[in-house]
Design an enzyme around this catalytic site. Structure first.
Site, mmCIF file in Angstrom:
data_model
loop_
_atom_site.group_PDB
_atom_site.id
_atom_site.type_symbol
_atom_site.label_atom_id
_atom_site.label_comp_id
_atom_site.label_asym_id
_atom_site.label_seq_id
_atom_site.Cartn_x
_atom_site.Cartn_y
_atom_site.Cartn_z
ATOM 1 N N GLY A 29 -2.693 -2.367 -3.676
ATOM 2 C CA GLY A 29 -1.708 -2.897 -2.746
ATOM 3 C C GLY A 29 -2.299 -3.503 -1.495
ATOM 4 N N GLY A 32 -38.819 -33.286 12.153
ATOM 5 C CA GLY A 32 -39.671 -34.437 11.899
ATOM 6 C C GLY A 32 -39.285 -35.226 10.665
ATOM 7 N N LYS A 33 -38.083 -34.988 10.140
ATOM 8 C CA LYS A 33 -37.635 -35.659 8.907
ATOM 9 C C LYS A 33 -37.654 -37.178 9.061
ATOM 10 C CE LYS A 33 -33.623 -33.692 8.926
ATOM 11 N NZ LYS A 33 -33.835 -32.955 10.182
ATOM 12 N N SER A 69 -28.799 -31.526 5.957
ATOM 13 C CA SER A 69 -28.200 -30.994 4.712
ATOM 14 C C SER A 69 -28.413 -29.486 4.610
ATOM 15 C CB SER A 69 -28.751 -31.718 3.485
ATOM 16 O OG SER A 69 -30.156 -31.779 3.471
ATOM 17 N N VAL A 114 0.832 -1.202 0.000
ATOM 18 C CA VAL A 114 0.000 0.000 0.000
ATOM 19 C C VAL A 114 0.867 1.252 0.000
ATOM 20 C CG1 VAL A 114 -1.781 1.256 1.272
ATOM 21 C CG2 VAL A 114 -1.781 -1.241 1.256
ATOM 22 N N ASP A 129 13.847 10.037 -3.171
ATOM 23 C CA ASP A 129 14.020 11.424 -2.729
ATOM 24 C C ASP A 129 13.791 11.572 -1.226
ATOM 25 O OD1 ASP A 129 11.379 10.665 -3.606
ATOM 26 O OD2 ASP A 129 10.717 12.720 -3.245
ATOM 27 N N LYS A 163 2.457 3.297 -6.840
ATOM 28 C CA LYS A 163 2.180 2.659 -8.139
ATOM 29 C C LYS A 163 1.423 3.596 -9.080
ATOM 30 C CE LYS A 163 0.165 -0.646 -5.877
ATOM 31 N NZ LYS A 163 0.612 -0.262 -4.521
ATOM 32 N N GLY A 209 -34.295 -30.321 6.485
ATOM 33 C CA GLY A 209 -34.924 -29.449 7.475
ATOM 34 C C GLY A 209 -34.103 -29.419 8.743
#
Length: 632
Positions: free
Chosen positions: A116, A476-477, A545, A36, A171, A40, A471
């Site tokens: 940067g 309750g899956k 899932s 940084v 410089d 540039k 779920g």
């Protein structure tokens, strides 16, 4: 009057001569990079200014802007020529990649000013991916920093072999020769450790203009080239690609009418003539070139870098993303390879998750394995890593969902470089460089069998299907899945129930509950479910899932129409009220980490085939609804 005509003719002749000379100049693409505030943007602004590439109105605006921001000591703040975003001007930094064109009597240039800041490293990678040369800037007051090392490593990794070390702001250190020598020595030790064989060090001051376009009398101890002189004279073997075997990725099938069919793209390597024998990959079909069509007519020869349309003597299959190669020297084809991966997203990489992988014009689904190691850019050590986070660089194996043609990146940027895209957000999350195909990609082949999945399904008199129930925990899956299987059994259907808890006792007992382990858990279950559908079964699953991308990954494993997503929609407060296993209470107490809904997210389906609201129907009613949809 005749004199006027002669003068006009002479002017026109000189313009034509200038344009002809300009057209045949070589082109150098380079980037400026570093940490940084290394200067540039100021350096590029100075190059544009000194090469007379600024119009008068631009110069007037630049002088006004410079006075407004309070430039000290100079009338012009050259960085403002390049820093176009308001945020950049306010902070005095570069955020985006800025491309600028300029030319001298000897060469044309396209320069990319790259940021940067560490969080914008991905933008530096973008700029470096097409560059021939890198100007690495170092603030003479600060010396070699971490970002200097990171950008140097990335530039070398991305195939840039010409490096200029521009020690800027001389410089501000009184043009001290000893300071310059110390920085060069430190950088040389680092550069040799990463494989940079040589570089060109130049002491400069972007603000004062020292050693940029003209030699400075303030550095009498320096006898090397000034920066612009080096940029104009550095030797670039831009014709090297023309001497490699022929390769062209197909970007577009050109079919304007029934009488014409060609394959358009930019030649990545080599050259081609009518009559040359070619091979299309990954299919391996061969033919010969009948025509090479360009914008201004047919060609007898086309070389690397040219955009052309190729016509074949035979009607063979060829489509976008495939690669046309010389018949006797084709590229590799594989679905597994080792690659360097540069992670560019704030969310860490999830090993096993499916991402889009784009190499050239081809896009495929791919998964990244756990990294073999991560690179420490300061020491070049190989560190153990389970994942990659923002700006991390590592090496990992990648698996695609089908064979793709490719080359190693060091041989071809076009066919060896790729990007990774998040399937849900479409963000570019990573970039990669292919090293080589894994041996197992060539040694392991799918074994054909005489009894196929259709035969298995016909024996059972049913259509294979995956009922994917998702779920929250406690929604309750498992209860609904069990009732569905019992009802299907009474209907003489052949089923198998995969339950989340059950598979973790055996198949997935080695997995925990981190995001990466959850992804791998679902991937394995998906592979098992796919094999079961090949056996003709109706597969019922009950898994939290939590991630949409993994559910879509499993859908992609199945045959079209054989995946049904069932969302067991139970509000968190209701699931927590039930808390049959006491898991929510433990999670709230901090005794159970990475619990979905508490300290790990759940992404509900956006368009499930079936939505079950368990606050409005019983498990029995839910099972009936699912079977009604499954077997109308």
């Amino acid at each position: 009057m005749n004199e006027i005509y002669k003068t006009d003719a002479l002017i026109a002749e000189n313009i034509d001569a200038y344009l002809e000379t300009h057209q045949h100049k070589t082109m150098l693409r380079f980037i400026t990079c570093g940490s940084v505030d290394d200067g540039k943007s100021t350096l590029i602004g100075r190059l544009l200014y000194d090469s007379k590439m600024i119009f008068e109105d631009q110069l007037a605006t630049l002088e006004a802007d410079s006075r407004r921001v309070g430039t000290q000591g100079e009338a012009i703040d050259f960085a403002l020529l390049v820093d176009g975003l308001a945020a950049e001007r306010e902070q005095g930094i570069t955020i985006d990649v800025a491309y600028r064109f300029f030319a001298t009597e000897k060469r044309k240039f396209i320069v990319a000013d790259t940021p940067g800041h560490e969080q914008y490293t991905r933008n530096m990678v973008t700029g470096a991916s097409t560059a021939d040369l890198a100007v690495i800037l170092i603030d003479a007051r600060k010396g070699v920093l971490t970002q200097t090392r990171r950008h140097s490593y990335l530039a070398h990794l991305l195939g840039i072999r010409h490096i200029v070390l521009a020690v800027n702001k001389m410089d501000l250190v009184g043009y001290d020769h000893a300071v310059f020598d110390a920085i060069v020595a430190e950088y040389r030790a680092f550069s040799e450790s990463i494989g940079i064989a040589e570089f060109t060090p130049v002491p400069i001051s972007g603000l004062a203009g020292d050693n940029i376009t003209t030699r400075s009398d303030k550095t009498p101890w320096y006898d090397g080239p000034v920066l612009l002189e080096h940029l104009e004279t550095v030797e670039l073997d831009q014709s090297a690609n023309q001497h490699k075997p022929f390769r062209m990725p197909v970007q577009w099938v050109n079919r304007p009418n029934l009488d014409f069919r060609g394959f358009s793209g930019t030649i990545a390597a080599g050259q081609v003539r009518p009559g040359d024998e070619i091979r299309v990959l990954p299919s391996g079909k061969t033919s010969r070139i009948s025509r090479i069509v360009a914008y201004d007519g047919d060609l007898d020869l086309a070389v690397a870098g040219q955009a052309v349309t190729l016509c074949f003597e035979d009607e063979i299959d060829c489509s976008r993303g495939q690669v046309i190669t010389a018949a006797k020297s084709p590229v590799e084809v594989a679905d597994q390879f080792e690659a360097s991966v540069i992670w560019m997203d704030e969310e860490e990489m999830v090993p096993g998750r499916a991402y889009w992988l784009k190499v050239g014009p081809q896009t495929v689904s791919a998964t990244v394995a756990h990294p073999k190691y991560q690179v420490n850019v300061n020491t070049m050590e190989h560190l153990a890593a389970k994942t990659l986070d923002l700006n991390a660089i590592g090496v990992a194996n990648i698996t695609t969902d089908r064979d793709i043609p490719f080359t190693a990146y060091e041989e071809s940027r076009d066919l060896g470089g790729f990007i990774l895209i998040d399937k849900m957000t479409n963000r570019t999350v990573g970039a990669g460089l292919i090293h080589f195909a894994l041996r197992r990609a060539q040694n392991i082949h799918w074994q054909a069998t005489d009894i196929d999945r259709t035969h298995h399904a016909n024996l059972k008199n049913q259509k294979p299907m995956v009922l994917w129930m998702t779920g929250l925990s406690g929604s309750g899956k498992s209860t609904i899945a069990n009732i569905v299987e019992m009802k299907l059994a009474r209907m003489n259907r052949h089923t198998f129930l995969l339950d989340g808890d059950n598979v973790r006792h055996g198949l997935n007992k080695d997995l925990g509950f981190t995001d990466a382990d959850r992804v791998e858990n679902i991937r394995r279950v998906g592979e098992v479910a796919r094999l079961m559908t090949d056996a003709g079964l109706i597969v019922i699953t009950a898994f939290i899932s939590p991630f949409r991308s993994e559910r879509e990954m499993v859908r992609g494993m199945m045959q079209p129409g054989e995946f049904m997503e069932v969302f067991i929609d139970t509000p968190l407060e209701e699931a927590e009220r039930r808390d049959v296993k006491g898991l929510y209470a433990k999670a709230r107490a901090g005794q159970l980490k990475n619990f979905t809904g508490i300290d790990s997210p759940y992404e509900p389906p956006e368009a499930p085939q079936i939505r079950i609201d368990t606050t409005r129907m019983t498990a029995e009613q839910a099972a009936d609804l699912i079977i009604e949809k499954l077997i109308p």
